[in-house]
Design a protein around this motif. Structure first.
Motif, PDB file in Angstrom:
ATOM      1  N   UNK A 159      -2.409  -1.582  -6.492  1.00  0.00           N
ATOM      2  CA  UNK A 159      -1.781  -0.634  -5.560  1.00  0.00           C
ATOM      3  C   UNK A 159      -2.437   0.742  -5.651  1.00  0.00           C
ATOM      4  N   UNK A 160      -2.697   1.200  -6.864  1.00  0.00           N
ATOM      5  CA  UNK A 160      -3.307   2.511  -7.063  1.00  0.00           C
ATOM      6  C   UNK A 160      -4.714   2.563  -6.464  1.00  0.00           C
ATOM      7  N   UNK A 161      -5.491   1.497  -6.678  1.00  0.00           N
ATOM      8  CA  UNK A 161      -6.874   1.465  -6.194  1.00  0.00           C
ATOM      9  C   UNK A 161      -6.929   1.483  -4.676  1.00  0.00           C
ATOM     10  N   UNK A 162      -6.113   0.650  -4.040  1.00  0.00           N
ATOM     11  CA  UNK A 162      -6.133   0.572  -2.577  1.00  0.00           C
ATOM     12  C   UNK A 162      -5.740   1.910  -1.949  1.00  0.00           C
ATOM     13  N   UNK A 163      -4.668   2.515  -2.439  1.00  0.00           N
ATOM     14  CA  UNK A 163      -4.206   3.780  -1.862  1.00  0.00           C
ATOM     15  C   UNK A 163      -5.115   4.951  -2.214  1.00  0.00           C
ATOM     16  N   UNK A 164      -5.859   4.838  -3.326  1.00  0.00           N
ATOM     17  CA  UNK A 164      -6.770   5.921  -3.715  1.00  0.00           C
ATOM     18  C   UNK A 164      -8.102   5.840  -2.988  1.00  0.00           C
ATOM     19  N   UNK A 165      -8.548   4.613  -2.692  1.00  0.00           N
ATOM     20  CA  UNK A 165      -9.891   4.435  -2.158  1.00  0.00           C
ATOM     21  C   UNK A 165      -9.961   4.491  -0.632  1.00  0.00           C
ATOM     22  N   UNK A 166      -8.882   4.131   0.067  1.00  0.00           N
ATOM     23  CA  UNK A 166      -8.918   4.188   1.539  1.00  0.00           C
ATOM     24  C   UNK A 166      -9.034   5.646   1.984  1.00  0.00           C
ATOM     25  N   UNK A 167     -10.068   5.943   2.729  1.00  0.00           N
ATOM     26  CA  UNK A 167     -10.300   7.312   3.185  1.00  0.00           C
ATOM     27  C   UNK A 167     -10.984   8.188   2.161  1.00  0.00           C
ATOM     28  N   UNK A 168     -11.404   7.598   1.026  1.00  0.00           N
ATOM     29  CA  UNK A 168     -12.113   8.357   0.005  1.00  0.00           C
ATOM     30  C   UNK A 168     -13.569   8.563   0.437  1.00  0.00           C
TER      31      UNK A 168
END
Length: 230
Positions: free
Chosen positions: A14-23
Motif C-alpha cells: 500500500x505504501x509503495x503504490x501510493x508513494x510511487x504514483x505521480x512520483x
C-alpha cells in the motif's frame, strides 16, 4: 504466510503504490517509454527499483542490530507521522500539481536534445565507432537500459518512499516488506511504461498525496499504540 509476513507485505504494498504514483521516477519511466523501446525502459527502471527496495530493507533490517529495538520502533513511528504530514502538505499545496512532471520533462529534454540532432549520413559508421569506444558495462547492457536504471536508481535515492521502506523494514517482517515493495514497484512501473503520462493526467495528484498522507498517519498511530518487540 504468517501474520507478520502478511502485515509487512500489506503495509509495504500500500505504501509503495501510493508513494510511487505521480512520483518523479514514475514520470521518468513514462517519458522514457515514449522515446525508447518499452521492454528496455521497463527492465531498467524495474531492476533499479528492486535493487533499491532490497538495499532499503537490508538497512532497515540491520538497524535494530545497531541500536535497541525500542529506539528503532520510536524512530519508525516518528517517520510515519512525519511522512504523513509531508504528504498531506503536498496534497493541500496547489502549486505542486503537475510540477514534478514538468521538472522531469525539462530534465530529460535537456539530456535528449544534444543527442537528437544528428544527421543520418554516416550514422552507421559513427555507431560502429561508438560501440568500439563504449565502456565494458555499456557493451554488456543496452545504453537505454543503463539510462533507465541510473535515472530511476538515483532518483529514488533519499526519496520519501526509500526512507519509509527502511523504517518499515525496521519494524515489520523484512521478507514481507521486500515482497510487497517489489510487487508494488512492478505494478507502478508497468503502469507508467504502458501509459503513465495519460494515466497520471486522469488521476488526481492531490487525491494520491492525501491518501498517502492518511495511510502514513494510520501506520504511525498503529506503531505508536503497539509495543516494540524485544
Amino acid at each position: 504466510m504468517s501474520f507478520s509476513v502478511a502485515q509487512g507485505f500489506t503495509k509495504s504494498l500500500a505504501m509503495t503504490v501510493l508513494s510511487e504514483i505521480g512520483d518523479k521516477t514514475f514520470f521518468a519511466a513514462a517519458i522514457l517509454a515514449m522515446r525508447h523501446p518499452r521492454r528496455l525502459v521497463l527492465s531498467g527502471c524495474l531492476t533499479a527499483l528492486i535493487v533499491m527496495t532490497i538495499l532499503s530493507v537490508l538497512v532497515g533490517w540491520a538497524a535494530p542490530n545497531l541500536m535497541s529495538r525500542k529506539w528503532t520502533h520510536h524512530i519508525t513511528t516518528l517517520l510515519f507521522f512525519g511522512f504523513g504530514l509531508w504528504s498531506l502538505w503536498d496534497g493541500f499545496n496547489e502549486e505542486g500539481e503537475a510540477q514534478e512532471l514538468a521538472e522531469v520533462e525539462a530534465k530529460l529534454d535537456a539530456d535528449w536534445k544534444p543527442n537528437g540532432g544528428m544527421n543520418k549520413e554516416g550514422s552507421k559508421d559513427d555507431d560502429e565507432l561508438k560501440k568500439q569506444r563504449r565502456p565494458i558495462l555499456t557493451q554488456l547492457f543496452s545504453p537505454i537500459f543503463l539510462k533507465a536504471f541510473s535515472i530511476t536508481f538515483f532518483g529514488e535515492w533519499g526519496d520519501k518512499s526509500q526512507l519509509a521502506t527502511i523504517g518499515l523494514a525496521a519494524d515489520e517482517n523484512p521478507f514481507g516488506v521486500v515482497l510487497g515493495g517489489i510487487i508494488g514497484q512492478a505494478l507502478c512501473t508497468t503502469a507508467a511504461v504502458l501509459g503513465g503520462k495519460s494515466l497520471a493526467s486522469q488521476i488526481s495528484e492531490r487525491i494520491v498525496a492525501l491518501s498517502g498522507g492518511v495511510l502514513f498517519i494510520v501506520f504511525g498511530i498503529q506503531s505508536f499504540l503497539s509495543t516494540a518487540e524485544p
